[in-house]
Design an enzyme around this catalytic site. Structure first.
Site, PDB file in Angstrom:
ATOM      1  CG  ASP A 196       1.392  -3.442  -0.385  1.00 19.56           C
ATOM      2  OD1 ASP A 196       2.059  -3.148  -1.392  1.00 19.56           O
ATOM      3  OD2 ASP A 196       1.659  -4.414   0.333  1.00 19.56           O
ATOM      4  CG  HIS A 270       5.315  -3.487  -0.773  1.00 14.89           C
ATOM      5  ND1 HIS A 270       4.513  -4.205  -1.642  1.00 14.89           N
ATOM      6  CD2 HIS A 270       6.400  -4.271  -0.537  1.00 14.89           C
ATOM      7  CE1 HIS A 270       5.090  -5.375  -1.915  1.00 14.89           C
ATOM      8  NE2 HIS A 270       6.241  -5.435  -1.267  1.00 14.89           N
ATOM      9  CG  ASP A 334       7.640  -6.644   2.152  1.00 17.32           C
ATOM     10  OD1 ASP A 334       7.399  -5.501   2.589  1.00 17.32           O
ATOM     11  OD2 ASP A 334       6.790  -7.310   1.526  1.00 17.32           O
ATOM     12  CD  GLU A 335       7.886  -8.809  -2.235  1.00 19.17           C
ATOM     13  OE1 GLU A 335       7.890  -9.864  -2.866  1.00 19.17           O
ATOM     14  OE2 GLU A 335       6.845  -8.180  -1.984  1.00 19.17           O
ATOM     15  CB  THR A 478      -6.605  -9.884  -0.029  1.00 21.38           C
ATOM     16  OG1 THR A 478      -6.096  -8.546   0.060  1.00 21.38           O
ATOM     17  CG2 THR A 478      -6.774 -10.468   1.359  1.00 21.38           C
ATOM     18  CD  GLU A 479      -1.294 -10.128  -3.788  1.00 17.20           C
ATOM     19  OE1 GLU A 479      -1.845 -10.860  -2.930  1.00 17.20           O
ATOM     20  OE2 GLU A 479      -0.102  -9.769  -3.714  1.00 17.20           O
TER      21      GLU A 479
HETATM   22  C1  ACM Z   1       5.782 -10.679   1.652  1.00 12.73           C
HETATM   23  O1  ACM Z   1       5.124 -11.704   1.368  1.00 12.73           O
HETATM   24  N1  ACM Z   1       6.165  -9.814   0.705  1.00 12.73           N
HETATM   25  C2  ACM Z   1       6.144 -10.375   3.026  1.00 12.73           C
END
Ligand code: ACM
Length: 618
Positions: A196, A270, A334-335, A478-479
């Site tokens: 990530d 990411h 994603d994103e 886990t931020e």
């Molecule tokens: C996600 O929570 N960005 C998959």
């Protein structure tokens, strides 16, 4: 950290738990349980017979007995004649029984003289897991197993748990313990979020800078004042990654436990950690990228869909596929902010050349090319539901996380789906109760009841389309989870609710029975094993204001072996206060206010948050 997780004979000293519970305290609740009178006594004299001694489940059970100090050897059933097959004080583990059984199913029959588990492949392993949950130590150091007959098989074939090791890194021992926990609750897919923006955590031999550069960040955001987006940082370098040997060791460990490991290699978004190592992967190679120190999504730093990038991504996937033999490779998706693509001359030209509609089409093009490559190697991709934008890659499986809409749409298009909606209680980085006493989390609230209530089969789908719902998964991002203890706290007991969502037939689900009769027993076991978990508040305790003159309050402990302490004088309860033994009859004088405050404290000192029932007699 070295903590070995095996549920040994350290469970409740009073083996009464199974007597009143219709499911014998088993989690996830089986398909059918018939309780019977009596107990089987498990000793070092107990004979363990197996018609397939090299079977994974048999070896697992043998290792378990050894750890428990019994060390019973395994006898090959096939070399015994008929008379010896029926001997007393024996446990038979069988894969070569007559008749069919549902996939991953098993039958477990416990009589005072004999225990039999019939199950093929994972079925035998799950029969062993159920048996291990039933083992009770009596006061004299003997182990007993209550008699009964259990027939069982899963509702869904995909039962997943995810772990983000990029935002915070978790070592090999912890990952193995996580897999142990999953296996003991019959979860069978470990989704390992390995890359990530905040760190690349898997060794790739062809691109060493991914770990020498991409696994390290200069500092970490710790802005944790609740409700305030504070820009505080810890000013401490952070890093960690798994070598290929460690990865293979973990995959093998999981395989022995019938857990498939799905690696996630994020693309095209990411991916800042990779671009910090290799800026040429971006649309602006002259720019300097640094491994991200804060959370959220980077506005414009994503991979550029160049040939160079496809070469990199497929090289990486080649090494990944060598380490992970399973069917699925998760490619993220994603994103993906598209700002960099919108301004890139290369991307504009590519959109024209390929006749794509827009940057969403470009994302689709990227994912479809990666999918084609992964498919050519005999594997399949999974992506987050954004891979629907601009058109789904032909064979992709979709993980529906932004609610169920993406999953519903994918299933309607004939694609396989794994449901993991944050709105359905499947995000375990959310708090377990709305309370300032809960540890800081990134946002959202997912109490145990919400996770438990989730049903992965949307009514919007017809029976045929529902067949595409392979199953369900919960995610642990886990931020704000930097330690194994906090990871366990956020995971447990919600993972047990997930197990029941994934395994148990709807008709057998009952939250009261789950949370009040069965969960306390399992939490008592975790306590004795040194595994952290969230201690629930006392059963029957209210955390709200009520009006009246007299209150009858019945409480019970949500953890076997724990006590509920309380105060009526407004002070915060602790172990020096009285503990609950008998129902309370509280009289509030006219025009007065009283508070019933409770806390649950377990034998090792772990405690719940404090509840406060404010009683006003106006
Ligand atoms: C996600 O929570 N960005 C998959």
């Amino acid at each position: 950290m070295k903590r070995i997780f095996l549920l040994l004979f350290v469970v409740a000293s009073v083996p009464v738990f199974a007597q009143h519970d219709p499911y014998m305290c088993i989690i996830p609740a089986p398909v059918s349980v018939k309780k019977a009178k009596g107990d089987f006594k498990l000793t070092s004299e107990t004979i363990v017979l197996a018609d397939s001694p090299s079977n994974r489940a048999v070896k697992f059970f043998a290792a378990y007995l050894k750890k428990a100090g019994l060390g019973n050897s395994i006898t090959d059933l096939t070399i015994l004649d008929k008379d010896h097959r029926d001997m007393k004080n024996a446990i038979t583990l069988s894969v070569n029984f007559k008749g069919d059984q549902p996939e991953e199913g098993y039958e477990l029959n416990i009589t005072p003289d004999h225990i039999t588990i019939n199950g093929r492949n994972a079925g035998l392993f799950y029969g062993v897991q159920t048996l291990m949950q039933l083992i009770q130590k009596d006061g004299n150091g003997n182990a007993t197993i209550p008699c009964g007959y259990i027939k069982d098989y899963p509702r869904f074939k995909y039962r997943g748990m995810h772990l983000d090791v990029s935002r915070h890194f978790f070592d090999v021992d912890f990952v193995k313990q996580y897999i142990d926990l999953m296996a003991s609750y019959k979860l069978n897919n470990f989704h390992w979020h390995l890359t990530d923006d905040q760190g690349w955590r898997i060794e790739i031999k062809k691109y060493p800078k991914l770990t020498t550069v991409g696994s390290l960040r200069a500092q970490t955001k710790i802005g944790r004042a609740a409700g305030v987006d504070s820009e505080l940082y810890d000013n401490t370098p952070y890093g960690g990654f798994y070598t290929q040997d460690q990865v293979k060791d973990i995959v093998d460990y999981a395989t022995q436990r019938y857990v498939n490991v799905i690696p996630e290699i994020e693309m095209p978004g990411h991916s800042v950690a990779a671009m910090a190592a290799y800026p040429e992967l971006s649309c602006d190679p002259k720019k300097t990228y640094k491994v991200r120190e804060t959370w959220g999504v980077s506005e414009d730093d994503v991979y550029c869909p160049t040939e160079e990038n496809f070469k990199f991504s497929t090289d990486v996937l080649n090494e990944v596929m060598d380490m992970f033999p399973g069917q699925y490779i998760h490619i993220g998706g994603d994103e993906v902010p598209k700002d960099a693509w919108k301004t890139s001359d290369f991307c504009k030209q590519l959109i024209d050349d390929r006749g794509l509609k827009d940057v969403n089409g470009l994302q689709s093009y990227f994912i479809a090319r990666i999918e084609k490559y992964v498919n050519s190697q005999g594997r399949s991709i999974i992506g987050w539901d954004e891979i629907l934008d601009g058109g789904l890659a032909p064979n992709a499986t979709v993980m529906s996380w932004r609610g169920e809409t993406g999953g519903i749409s994918a299933a309607q298009q004939g694609h396989d789906v794994i449901m993991t909606p944050g709105s359905g209680g499947m995000y375990f980085d959310h708090t377990q109760q709305k309370s300032p006493q809960e540890p800081f989390s990134i946002g959202g609230n997912a109490p145990l009841s919400k996770t438990y209530a989730y049903d992965p089969l949307p009514a919007a789908l017809d029976k045929e389309q529902q067949k595409h719902i392979l199953g369900v998964q919960a995610n642990l991002w886990t931020e704000y989870i930097a330690t194994p203890e906090k990871a366990e706290y956020m995971l447990l007991p919600r993972m047990l609710a997930l197990a029941e969502v994934a395994w148990t037939p709807l008709a057998n689900k009952d939250f009261r029975n789950f949370s009040q009769d069965r969960i306390p027993h399992h939490l008592g076991r975790f306590d004795k094993e040194g595994i952290n978990y969230r201690v629930p508040t006392a059963i029957g305790a209210m955390d709200t204001s009520v009006i009246g003159a007299r209150f009858k309050v019945e409480l019970s402990s949500p953890v076997e072996g724990a006590k509920v302490y309380y105060t009526l004088d407004g002070y915060t309860p602790r172990e020096t206060d009285v503990y609950y033994t008998t129902p309370l009859d509280i009289i509030v004088p006219p025009k007065n206010t009283m508070h019933l405050k409770t806390i649950v404290i377990n034998p090792s000192g772990k405690r719940s948050i404090v509840t406060d029932m404010k009683m006003e007699n106006k």
